[in-house]
Design a protein around this motif. Structure first.
Motif, PDB file in Angstrom:
ATOM      1  N   ARG A  18      17.223 -22.730  -0.895  1.00  0.00           N
ATOM      2  CA  ARG A  18      18.274 -21.970  -1.683  1.00  0.00           C
ATOM      3  C   ARG A  18      18.842 -20.984  -0.771  1.00  0.00           C
ATOM      4  O   ARG A  18      18.892 -20.948   0.491  1.00  0.00           O
ATOM      5  CB  ARG A  18      16.899 -21.115  -2.207  1.00  0.00           C
ATOM      6  N   GLU A  19      19.672 -20.031  -1.564  1.00  0.00           N
ATOM      7  CA  GLU A  19      20.500 -18.814  -0.837  1.00  0.00           C
ATOM      8  C   GLU A  19      19.282 -18.194  -0.025  1.00  0.00           C
ATOM      9  O   GLU A  19      18.520 -17.858  -0.495  1.00  0.00           O
ATOM     10  CB  GLU A  19      21.279 -18.112  -1.886  1.00  0.00           C
ATOM     11  N   GLY A  20      19.784 -17.597   1.065  1.00  0.00           N
ATOM     12  CA  GLY A  20      19.206 -16.624   1.858  1.00  0.00           C
ATOM     13  C   GLY A  20      18.103 -17.274   2.933  1.00  0.00           C
ATOM     14  O   GLY A  20      17.555 -16.989   3.829  1.00  0.00           O
ATOM     15  N   TRP A  21      18.084 -18.725   2.613  1.00  0.00           N
ATOM     16  CA  TRP A  21      17.234 -19.780   3.685  1.00  0.00           C
ATOM     17  C   TRP A  21      18.213 -19.763   4.665  1.00  0.00           C
ATOM     18  O   TRP A  21      19.534 -19.466   4.771  1.00  0.00           O
ATOM     19  CB  TRP A  21      16.949 -21.051   3.158  1.00  0.00           C
ATOM     20  N   GLN A  22      17.764 -20.467   5.874  1.00  0.00           N
ATOM     21  CA  GLN A  22      18.598 -20.589   7.077  1.00  0.00           C
ATOM     22  C   GLN A  22      18.218 -22.041   7.192  1.00  0.00           C
ATOM     23  O   GLN A  22      17.326 -22.825   7.115  1.00  0.00           O
ATOM     24  CB  GLN A  22      17.960 -19.901   8.357  1.00  0.00           C
ATOM     25  N   THR A  38      22.303 -18.841   7.887  1.00  0.00           N
ATOM     26  CA  THR A  38      22.001 -18.145   6.737  1.00  0.00           C
ATOM     27  C   THR A  38      22.805 -18.806   5.454  1.00  0.00           C
ATOM     28  O   THR A  38      23.971 -18.560   5.553  1.00  0.00           O
ATOM     29  CB  THR A  38      21.910 -16.986   6.755  1.00  0.00           C
ATOM     30  N   ARG A  73      14.483 -23.053   7.068  1.00  0.00           N
ATOM     31  CA  ARG A  73      13.309 -21.833   6.969  1.00  0.00           C
ATOM     32  C   ARG A  73      13.559 -21.181   5.661  1.00  0.00           C
ATOM     33  O   ARG A  73      14.545 -20.916   5.213  1.00  0.00           O
ATOM     34  CB  ARG A  73      13.584 -20.787   7.705  1.00  0.00           C
ATOM     35  N   ASN A  74      12.358 -21.113   4.871  1.00  0.00           N
ATOM     36  CA  ASN A  74      12.413 -20.376   3.697  1.00  0.00           C
ATOM     37  C   ASN A  74      12.276 -18.779   4.017  1.00  0.00           C
ATOM     38  O   ASN A  74      12.280 -18.466   5.132  1.00  0.00           O
ATOM     39  CB  ASN A  74      11.429 -20.603   2.670  1.00  0.00           C
ATOM     40  N   ALA A  75      12.359 -17.974   2.991  1.00  0.00           N
ATOM     41  CA  ALA A  75      12.455 -16.628   3.135  1.00  0.00           C
ATOM     42  C   ALA A  75      11.364 -16.036   4.047  1.00  0.00           C
ATOM     43  O   ALA A  75      11.453 -15.348   4.918  1.00  0.00           O
ATOM     44  CB  ALA A  75      12.427 -15.780   1.937  1.00  0.00           C
ATOM     45  N   VAL A  78      11.722 -17.192   7.348  1.00  0.00           N
ATOM     46  CA  VAL A  78      12.693 -16.431   8.114  1.00  0.00           C
ATOM     47  C   VAL A  78      12.302 -14.892   9.007  1.00  0.00           C
ATOM     48  O   VAL A  78      12.522 -14.609   9.875  1.00  0.00           O
ATOM     49  CB  VAL A  78      13.872 -16.166   7.537  1.00  0.00           C
ATOM     50  N   ARG A  79      11.341 -14.212   8.077  1.00  0.00           N
ATOM     51  CA  ARG A  79      10.843 -13.084   8.204  1.00  0.00           C
ATOM     52  C   ARG A  79       9.834 -13.425   9.488  1.00  0.00           C
ATOM     53  O   ARG A  79       9.835 -12.346  10.416  1.00  0.00           O
ATOM     54  CB  ARG A  79      10.132 -12.510   7.235  1.00  0.00           C
TER      55      ARG A  79
END
Length: 83
Positions: A18-22, A38, A73-75, A78-79
């Motif tokens: 999805r968008e925002g993932w790396q 990203t 990596r999902n959101a 990433v955090r």
């Protein structure tokens, strides 16, 4: 043993990203560093080929078959890697 930030993530099919993932890219030359980009845009093409095209902001983009496993990596991951 604590996990390294370069190892946080897992292999997932490209169509699940999805968008925002790396997405992780391995170094091109010896001694290079692992690069995480990203995802800023996704284009899914279903015909004539089933592919997923990722855009990485100013870094360009790339495409793969929809069922190709990519290390990402999902959101939440990433955090966790940022901390």
């Amino acid at each position: 043993m604590p996990e390294k930030t370069a190892e946080i993530g897992q292999y997932r099919p490209a169509h699940r990203v999805r968008e925002g993932w790396q997405i992780r890219f391995l170094p091109n030359e010896e001694g290079g560093t692992v690069e995480w980009l990203t995802v800023t845009g996704i284009l899914r093409i279903y015909s004539p080929l089933n592919i997923v095209r990722f855009t990485f902001g100013d870094e360009g983009g790339g495409g793969v078959a929809h069922d190709t496993d990519v290390f990402c990596r999902n959101a939440a991951e990433v955090r966790r890697a940022a901390s």
